[in-house]
Scaffold this active site. Sequence first.
Site, mmCIF file in Angstrom:
data_model
loop_
_atom_site.group_PDB
_atom_site.id
_atom_site.type_symbol
_atom_site.label_atom_id
_atom_site.label_comp_id
_atom_site.label_asym_id
_atom_site.label_seq_id
_atom_site.Cartn_x
_atom_site.Cartn_y
_atom_site.Cartn_z
ATOM 1 N N ALA A 1 -7.954 2.985 22.743
ATOM 2 C CA ALA A 1 -8.955 3.809 22.058
ATOM 3 C C ALA A 1 -8.343 5.127 21.607
ATOM 4 O O ALA A 1 -7.402 5.637 22.216
ATOM 5 C CB ALA A 1 -10.120 4.078 23.006
ATOM 6 N N LYS B 1 -10.458 5.901 15.438
ATOM 7 C CA LYS B 1 -11.782 6.399 15.820
ATOM 8 C C LYS B 1 -12.836 6.118 14.752
ATOM 9 O O LYS B 1 -14.013 6.077 15.035
ATOM 10 C CB LYS B 1 -11.726 7.915 16.035
ATOM 11 C CG LYS B 1 -10.997 8.347 17.303
ATOM 12 C CD LYS B 1 -10.874 9.873 17.342
ATOM 13 C CE LYS B 1 -10.059 10.373 18.520
ATOM 14 N NZ LYS B 1 -10.780 10.441 19.783
ATOM 15 N N ASN C 1 -3.578 15.894 24.024
ATOM 16 C CA ASN C 1 -4.617 15.993 22.996
ATOM 17 C C ASN C 1 -5.916 16.528 23.582
ATOM 18 O O ASN C 1 -6.233 16.314 24.746
ATOM 19 C CB ASN C 1 -4.844 14.625 22.320
ATOM 20 C CG ASN C 1 -5.943 13.819 22.982
ATOM 21 O OD1 ASN C 1 -7.125 14.012 22.716
ATOM 22 N ND2 ASN C 1 -5.550 12.934 23.908
ATOM 23 N N GLY D 1 -11.630 15.810 21.370
ATOM 24 C CA GLY D 1 -13.062 16.078 21.580
ATOM 25 C C GLY D 1 -13.968 15.126 20.835
ATOM 26 O O GLY D 1 -15.023 15.531 20.327
ATOM 27 N N PHE D 2 -13.573 13.848 20.784
ATOM 28 C CA PHE D 2 -14.425 12.791 20.182
ATOM 29 C C PHE D 2 -14.838 13.112 18.748
ATOM 30 O O PHE D 2 -16.024 13.035 18.386
ATOM 31 C CB PHE D 2 -15.697 12.565 21.023
ATOM 32 C CG PHE D 2 -15.481 11.932 22.365
ATOM 33 C CD1 PHE D 2 -14.335 11.208 22.660
ATOM 34 C CD2 PHE D 2 -16.458 12.043 23.365
ATOM 35 C CE1 PHE D 2 -14.151 10.610 23.911
ATOM 36 C CE2 PHE D 2 -16.290 11.445 24.611
ATOM 37 C CZ PHE D 2 -15.120 10.740 24.880
ATOM 38 N N ASN E 1 -16.796 5.152 28.108
ATOM 39 C CA ASN E 1 -15.771 6.162 28.358
ATOM 40 C C ASN E 1 -16.408 7.388 28.995
ATOM 41 O O ASN E 1 -17.080 8.162 28.315
ATOM 42 C CB ASN E 1 -15.074 6.504 27.035
ATOM 43 C CG ASN E 1 -14.048 7.603 27.203
ATOM 44 O OD1 ASN E 1 -13.733 8.018 28.316
ATOM 45 N ND2 ASN E 1 -13.527 8.087 26.093
ATOM 46 N N SER F 1 -12.810 10.997 29.430
ATOM 47 C CA SER F 1 -12.059 11.902 28.564
ATOM 48 C C SER F 1 -12.152 13.316 29.116
ATOM 49 O O SER F 1 -13.242 13.763 29.481
ATOM 50 C CB SER F 1 -12.617 11.874 27.145
ATOM 51 O OG SER F 1 -12.129 13.004 26.441
ATOM 52 N N ASN G 1 -11.866 15.920 27.381
ATOM 53 C CA ASN G 1 -12.068 16.841 26.263
ATOM 54 C C ASN G 1 -13.512 17.061 25.818
ATOM 55 O O ASN G 1 -13.750 17.723 24.822
ATOM 56 C CB ASN G 1 -11.217 16.387 25.075
ATOM 57 C CG ASN G 1 -9.752 16.320 25.456
ATOM 58 O OD1 ASN G 1 -9.254 17.230 26.098
ATOM 59 N ND2 ASN G 1 -9.089 15.240 25.116
ATOM 60 N N THR G 2 -14.468 16.478 26.522
ATOM 61 C CA THR G 2 -15.875 16.806 26.293
ATOM 62 C C THR G 2 -16.357 17.482 27.568
ATOM 63 O O THR G 2 -16.200 16.921 28.658
ATOM 64 C CB THR G 2 -16.697 15.517 26.017
ATOM 65 O OG1 THR G 2 -16.259 14.977 24.772
ATOM 66 C CG2 THR G 2 -18.194 15.803 25.938
ATOM 67 N N LYS H 1 -14.042 2.903 31.507
ATOM 68 C CA LYS H 1 -12.689 3.479 31.491
ATOM 69 C C LYS H 1 -12.634 4.670 32.421
ATOM 70 O O LYS H 1 -13.476 5.574 32.327
ATOM 71 C CB LYS H 1 -12.320 3.893 30.072
ATOM 72 C CG LYS H 1 -10.881 4.383 29.925
ATOM 73 C CD LYS H 1 -10.481 4.399 28.470
ATOM 74 C CE LYS H 1 -9.067 4.890 28.265
ATOM 75 N NZ LYS H 1 -8.685 4.872 26.848
ATOM 76 N N THR I 1 -5.722 3.580 32.511
ATOM 77 C CA THR I 1 -6.545 4.769 32.639
ATOM 78 C C THR I 1 -6.598 5.557 31.338
ATOM 79 O O THR I 1 -5.822 5.307 30.422
ATOM 80 C CB THR I 1 -5.976 5.770 33.688
ATOM 81 O OG1 THR I 1 -4.696 6.250 33.207
ATOM 82 C CG2 THR I 1 -5.810 5.142 35.045
ATOM 83 N N ASN I 2 -7.444 6.570 31.358
ATOM 84 C CA ASN I 2 -7.473 7.567 30.295
ATOM 85 C C ASN I 2 -6.316 8.559 30.512
ATOM 86 O O ASN I 2 -5.473 8.348 31.381
ATOM 87 C CB ASN I 2 -8.834 8.286 30.310
ATOM 88 C CG ASN I 2 -9.276 8.678 28.907
ATOM 89 O OD1 ASN I 2 -8.479 9.222 28.136
ATOM 90 N ND2 ASN I 2 -10.515 8.404 28.572
ATOM 91 N N THR I 3 -6.296 9.636 29.759
ATOM 92 C CA THR I 3 -5.241 10.647 29.891
ATOM 93 C C THR I 3 -5.467 11.491 31.154
ATOM 94 O O THR I 3 -6.569 11.521 31.703
ATOM 95 C CB THR I 3 -5.253 11.584 28.665
ATOM 96 O OG1 THR I 3 -6.576 12.116 28.516
ATOM 97 C CG2 THR I 3 -4.879 10.833 27.397
HETATM 98 C C1 LIG Z 1 -4.825 11.525 20.389
HETATM 99 C C2 LIG Z 1 -5.476 10.658 21.419
HETATM 100 C C3 LIG Z 1 -6.828 10.385 21.327
HETATM 101 C C4 LIG Z 1 -7.459 9.578 22.281
HETATM 102 N N1 LIG Z 1 -8.788 9.303 22.151
HETATM 103 C C5 LIG Z 1 -9.387 8.506 23.074
HETATM 104 C C6 LIG Z 1 -10.749 8.152 22.945
HETATM 105 O O1 LIG Z 1 -11.425 8.516 21.980
HETATM 106 N N2 LIG Z 1 -11.314 7.381 23.924
HETATM 107 C C7 LIG Z 1 -10.586 6.932 24.997
HETATM 108 O O2 LIG Z 1 -11.120 6.241 25.858
HETATM 109 N N3 LIG Z 1 -9.277 7.222 25.111
HETATM 110 C C8 LIG Z 1 -8.668 7.985 24.184
HETATM 111 N N4 LIG Z 1 -7.336 8.266 24.318
HETATM 112 C C9 LIG Z 1 -6.607 7.768 25.499
HETATM 113 C C10 LIG Z 1 -5.874 6.467 25.207
HETATM 114 O O3 LIG Z 1 -6.765 5.430 24.844
HETATM 115 C C11 LIG Z 1 -5.071 6.019 26.447
HETATM 116 O O4 LIG Z 1 -5.961 5.766 27.506
HETATM 117 C C12 LIG Z 1 -4.073 7.068 26.906
HETATM 118 O O5 LIG Z 1 -3.471 7.706 25.802
HETATM 119 C C13 LIG Z 1 -2.966 6.460 27.770
HETATM 120 O O6 LIG Z 1 -2.238 5.483 27.064
HETATM 121 P P1 LIG Z 1 -0.807 5.784 26.368
HETATM 122 O O7 LIG Z 1 0.059 6.428 27.405
HETATM 123 O O8 LIG Z 1 -0.325 4.441 25.896
HETATM 124 O O9 LIG Z 1 -1.072 6.713 25.234
HETATM 125 C C14 LIG Z 1 -6.692 9.055 23.355
HETATM 126 C C15 LIG Z 1 -5.328 9.330 23.443
HETATM 127 C C16 LIG Z 1 -4.702 10.113 22.490
HETATM 128 C C17 LIG Z 1 -3.236 10.381 22.612
#
Ligand SMILES: Cc1cc2nc3c(=O)[nH]c(=O)nc-3n(C[C@H](O)[C@H](O)[C@H](O)COP(=O)(O)O)c2cc1C
Length: 364
Positions: A68, A72, A117, A120-121, A183, A186, A188-189, A223, A251-253
């Site tokens: 994800a 977007k 990053n 912020g959706f 989700n 995140s 960022n919200t 997530k 996982t997420n970030t």
């Molecule tokens: C610029 C950016 C935007 C992201 N936006 C979302 C998001 O909208 N929703 C979400 O669940 N994860 C989002 N992620 C997280 C990724 O889906 C992923 O979980 C995270 O980056 C770890 O994977 P990676 O190491 O392969 O990047 C975003 C990541 C990045 C770098």
Amino acid sequence: MGWPYRKLVRPILFAQDAERAHDLTLKILGRAGQSKFACAALNSFFAAPELPVEVFGLKFQNPVGLAAGMDKFAAAVPVWEKLGLGFCELGAVTWYAQPGNPRPRMFRAVADEAIVNRMGFNNSGAEAVAQKLVEWKKLGLWPDHPVGINLGKSKMTPLEKSAEDYANSFRVLRELADFFVVNVSSPNTPNLRQLQDQAALDEIFAAIQEQNRTQNSKPILVKVAPDLSFEALDEILELVGPRQIAGIVATNTTITRPQTSDSRLERIYSETGGLSGQPLRVRSTEIIRHVFRQTRGQLPIIGVGGIFNADDAWEKIAAGASLVQIYTGLVFEGPGIAKKIVGGLIQKIKKTGVRNLKEAVGSA
Ligand SMILES: Cc1cc2nc3c(=O)[nH]c(=O)nc-3n(C[C@H](O)[C@H](O)[C@H](O)COP(=O)(O)O)c2cc1C
């Protein structure tokens, strides 16, 4: 395309602001998606070998998907399959359209192969995304692989109204995708991650499942953040049975930062936001391993975080992931990454002597 991308394309992209490079890439891919010729050309370069797997009732040609955040706006839906990906997760999509945080909000930490990053959706809202998806379908360009949608909470919606916000988005998008990811992780919200709290999450799941009582009900996943304690994760897992949750995306970030003495990295790491890529890899694998053990391998896991090659993907699968996803790896390695990872996984299956991918899941 690994070498040409790294030596030729990437320097041009990386010379620009990270989000501008991203927008430009998506614009090009969006155009390519509208052309059957361009799609066929991409497919001839980047198609991955078959490594079929069935998870939560859906058939995947290979287990490597798009994470994800990359698409977007559902701008390039037909293209991800042509780049060898076995599925894609669009979004995050929120009920209300919203611009996201002020720019700049995406930063590359090149030496560490990472990104910070705080988008912020930013997205066009559930109804506009639904319309876009209908357009792709009408054009006859819908991909053959499963398409998921990542659901986020609108910033203007107060936390106590979150369930309704998620359920509204789900209702308008329900018939247009194969699976959905709630989700709540995140960074960022503001306060979003408080929704990982058991009671709040239960309310969101209940509201979504209320809208999901159709003949053609959709798998609902959640997530999670890598920064959760195992105890907090276990509380989420307690909801899986009662709320019929189909899987976990881990996982997420992360909001944590690695140690560094590199001043350029220090500068990037001092930015507010979520960190993805290489430094996230080990923690996200730990979370996957924990979830797999706690659920005795009964709950499908999509492993994501720092996957750049077949070894990284195998590590996630061996820890318990049935599927994996990439974001930062795609930025750093380029469009040949899925083909390379899937090819590498096939080699690993042969070498380790397991009969198929399913047997490798949770094997170490
Ligand atoms: C610029 C950016 C935007 C992201 N936006 C979302 C998001 O909208 N929703 C979400 O669940 N994860 C989002 N992620 C997280 C990724 O889906 C992923 O979980 C995270 O980056 C770890 O994977 P990676 O190491 O392969 O990047 C975003 C990541 C990045 C770098």
